[in-house]
Design a protein around this motif. Sequence first.
Motif, PDB file in Angstrom:
ATOM      1  N   LEU A   1       0.813  -1.217   0.000  1.00  0.00           N
ATOM      2  CA  LEU A   1       0.000   0.000   0.000  1.00  0.00           C
ATOM      3  C   LEU A   1       0.845   1.265   0.000  1.00  0.00           C
ATOM      4  O   LEU A   1       0.303   2.368  -0.004  1.00  0.00           O
ATOM      5  CB  LEU A   1      -0.937  -0.002   1.205  1.00  0.00           C
ATOM      6  N   GLY A   2       2.172   1.114  -0.014  1.00  0.00           N
ATOM      7  CA  GLY A   2       3.057   2.266   0.033  1.00  0.00           C
ATOM      8  C   GLY A   2       3.423   2.769  -1.347  1.00  0.00           C
ATOM      9  O   GLY A   2       3.843   1.990  -2.215  1.00  0.00           O
TER      10      GLY A   2
ATOM     11  N   VAL B   1       0.062  -0.255  -6.879  1.00  0.00           N
ATOM     12  CA  VAL B   1      -0.312   0.312  -5.573  1.00  0.00           C
ATOM     13  C   VAL B   1      -1.738   0.863  -5.631  1.00  0.00           C
ATOM     14  O   VAL B   1      -2.533   0.678  -4.702  1.00  0.00           O
ATOM     15  CB  VAL B   1       0.674   1.413  -5.143  1.00  0.00           C
ATOM     16  N   GLU B   2      -2.064   1.520  -6.727  1.00  0.00           N
ATOM     17  CA  GLU B   2      -3.413   2.067  -6.888  1.00  0.00           C
ATOM     18  C   GLU B   2      -4.460   0.955  -6.858  1.00  0.00           C
ATOM     19  O   GLU B   2      -5.516   1.100  -6.221  1.00  0.00           O
ATOM     20  CB  GLU B   2      -3.508   2.838  -8.195  1.00  0.00           C
ATOM     21  N   MET B   3      -4.166  -0.170  -7.521  1.00  0.00           N
ATOM     22  CA  MET B   3      -5.094  -1.299  -7.502  1.00  0.00           C
ATOM     23  C   MET B   3      -5.203  -1.891  -6.099  1.00  0.00           C
ATOM     24  O   MET B   3      -6.295  -2.253  -5.647  1.00  0.00           O
ATOM     25  CB  MET B   3      -4.643  -2.357  -8.500  1.00  0.00           C
ATOM     26  N   ASN B   4      -4.080  -1.984  -5.408  1.00  0.00           N
ATOM     27  CA  ASN B   4      -4.106  -2.515  -4.041  1.00  0.00           C
ATOM     28  C   ASN B   4      -4.926  -1.623  -3.116  1.00  0.00           C
ATOM     29  O   ASN B   4      -5.723  -2.108  -2.304  1.00  0.00           O
ATOM     30  CB  ASN B   4      -2.677  -2.644  -3.503  1.00  0.00           C
ATOM     31  N   ARG B   5      -4.738  -0.313  -3.254  1.00  0.00           N
ATOM     32  CA  ARG B   5      -5.505   0.617  -2.421  1.00  0.00           C
ATOM     33  C   ARG B   5      -6.994   0.555  -2.766  1.00  0.00           C
ATOM     34  O   ARG B   5      -7.843   0.710  -1.874  1.00  0.00           O
ATOM     35  CB  ARG B   5      -4.964   2.032  -2.586  1.00  0.00           C
ATOM     36  N   ALA B   6      -7.304   0.310  -4.025  1.00  0.00           N
ATOM     37  CA  ALA B   6      -8.706   0.179  -4.421  1.00  0.00           C
ATOM     38  C   ALA B   6      -9.330  -1.061  -3.798  1.00  0.00           C
ATOM     39  O   ALA B   6     -10.498  -1.035  -3.379  1.00  0.00           O
ATOM     40  CB  ALA B   6      -8.820   0.125  -5.941  1.00  0.00           C
ATOM     41  N   ARG B   7      -8.567  -2.148  -3.740  1.00  0.00           N
ATOM     42  CA  ARG B   7      -9.085  -3.363  -3.107  1.00  0.00           C
ATOM     43  C   ARG B   7      -9.366  -3.127  -1.634  1.00  0.00           C
ATOM     44  O   ARG B   7     -10.408  -3.538  -1.113  1.00  0.00           O
ATOM     45  CB  ARG B   7      -8.085  -4.506  -3.286  1.00  0.00           C
ATOM     46  N   LEU B   8      -8.457  -2.452  -0.964  1.00  0.00           N
ATOM     47  CA  LEU B   8      -8.689  -2.113   0.434  1.00  0.00           C
ATOM     48  C   LEU B   8      -9.875  -1.160   0.558  1.00  0.00           C
ATOM     49  O   LEU B   8     -10.720  -1.301   1.451  1.00  0.00           O
ATOM     50  CB  LEU B   8      -7.433  -1.480   1.026  1.00  0.00           C
ATOM     51  N   GLY B   9      -9.939  -0.203  -0.346  1.00  0.00           N
ATOM     52  CA  GLY B   9     -10.997   0.795  -0.288  1.00  0.00           C
ATOM     53  C   GLY B   9     -12.397   0.234  -0.402  1.00  0.00           C
ATOM     54  O   GLY B   9     -13.359   0.878   0.022  1.00  0.00           O
ATOM     55  N   SER B  10     -12.513  -0.980  -0.949  1.00  0.00           N
ATOM     56  CA  SER B  10     -13.839  -1.577  -1.100  1.00  0.00           C
ATOM     57  C   SER B  10     -14.503  -1.884   0.236  1.00  0.00           C
ATOM     58  O   SER B  10     -15.718  -2.089   0.292  1.00  0.00           O
ATOM     59  CB  SER B  10     -13.750  -2.857  -1.940  1.00  0.00           C
ATOM     60  N   VAL B  11     -13.718  -1.927   1.324  1.00  0.00           N
ATOM     61  CA  VAL B  11     -14.306  -2.200   2.645  1.00  0.00           C
ATOM     62  C   VAL B  11     -14.235  -0.983   3.565  1.00  0.00           C
ATOM     63  O   VAL B  11     -14.554  -1.083   4.754  1.00  0.00           O
ATOM     64  CB  VAL B  11     -13.610  -3.405   3.321  1.00  0.00           C
ATOM     65  N   LEU B  12     -13.827   0.152   3.009  1.00  0.00           N
ATOM     66  CA  LEU B  12     -13.712   1.369   3.800  1.00  0.00           C
ATOM     67  C   LEU B  12     -14.811   2.359   3.423  1.00  0.00           C
ATOM     68  O   LEU B  12     -15.318   2.335   2.302  1.00  0.00           O
ATOM     69  CB  LEU B  12     -12.346   2.028   3.568  1.00  0.00           C
TER      70      LEU B  12
ATOM     71  N   GLY C   1      14.714  -5.345   3.401  1.00  0.00           N
ATOM     72  CA  GLY C   1      15.181  -4.103   2.767  1.00  0.00           C
ATOM     73  C   GLY C   1      14.137  -3.566   1.813  1.00  0.00           C
ATOM     74  O   GLY C   1      13.236  -2.825   2.208  1.00  0.00           O
ATOM     75  N   ALA C   2      14.230  -3.924   0.533  1.00  0.00           N
ATOM     76  CA  ALA C   2      13.198  -3.526  -0.435  1.00  0.00           C
ATOM     77  C   ALA C   2      11.945  -4.348  -0.174  1.00  0.00           C
ATOM     78  O   ALA C   2      11.956  -5.579  -0.308  1.00  0.00           O
ATOM     79  CB  ALA C   2      13.696  -3.751  -1.858  1.00  0.00           C
ATOM     80  N   THR C   3      10.880  -3.689   0.216  1.00  0.00           N
ATOM     81  CA  THR C   3       9.652  -4.407   0.571  1.00  0.00           C
ATOM     82  C   THR C   3       8.473  -3.445   0.564  1.00  0.00           C
ATOM     83  O   THR C   3       8.638  -2.238   0.358  1.00  0.00           O
ATOM     84  CB  THR C   3       9.801  -5.068   1.957  1.00  0.00           C
ATOM     85  N   GLY C   4       7.280  -3.983   0.769  1.00  0.00           N
ATOM     86  CA  GLY C   4       6.076  -3.166   0.759  1.00  0.00           C
ATOM     87  C   GLY C   4       5.716  -2.630   2.130  1.00  0.00           C
ATOM     88  O   GLY C   4       6.495  -2.717   3.083  1.00  0.00           O
TER      89      GLY C   4
END
Length: 245
Positions: free
Chosen positions: A37-38, A48-59, A233-236
């Motif tokens: 989500l970062g 990231v936009e798609m991931n935030r949209a998936r989360l947004g479906s329950v917010l 290190g490199a991660t979400g």
Amino acid sequence: MSGPWICPDWPAPARVRALSTTRVGGVSVAPYNSLNLGTHVGDDPAAVEMNRARLGSVLPGEPAWLNQVHGTAVVDAAACAGVPDADADAAVSCSSGVVCSVMTADCLPLLLCDRAGTVVAAVHAGWRGLHGGVVEAGVAAMKVAPSEILAWLGPAIGQQAFEVGSEVRAAFMAVDRQAEAAFRPAETPAKWLADLYLLARQRLAVLGVSGIYGGDRCTFSEPDCFFSYRRDGATGRMASLIWLD
């Protein structure tokens, strides 16, 4: 709110809603796989936009995303609606449908509410924020008696994996001698293993917050569930979110 996330197990009022995401359930590819989500970690912005949209479906609305700087600033989440990525490490809300959020990948996310269900807050607490007073700032911003506050400690790096220098231990003990209990010697000379969960519990207890829950996961040692900056290190980034219905 069924989905690939964690719902806090705490006696919050019915109108208080909260969740903490895991790394599962998104579209990002390695090393950000999959529900990153970062926007600041190098991942594909479209993913990231798609991931935030998936989360947004329950917010109930777009979260108040913060630009976290390991400080102690607290913002009103409602005032951040048109100001994305405000420089702060905590957000508070008394308004229905306004989502407070913090992102983590080892640091400690704290979700707070009052027993009456009139105010909520989300706090990002790495060791610098904990030492600096971000927990105290978050509690103060809620403007209710600390004895009326419930706290849930979300997924963070466990003590067995969080090695710090002697200067970190000394800094905490200079503020509160009881912090000594949150450090144990590491195998590496002059290093200590720090317990973020205990440090947060100590700060909350001093303030008068006794209803403390969670604090039983380790982002570092659960790679299938959580992102961990110290491990990879490199991660979400995961998000912990809270709002009022």
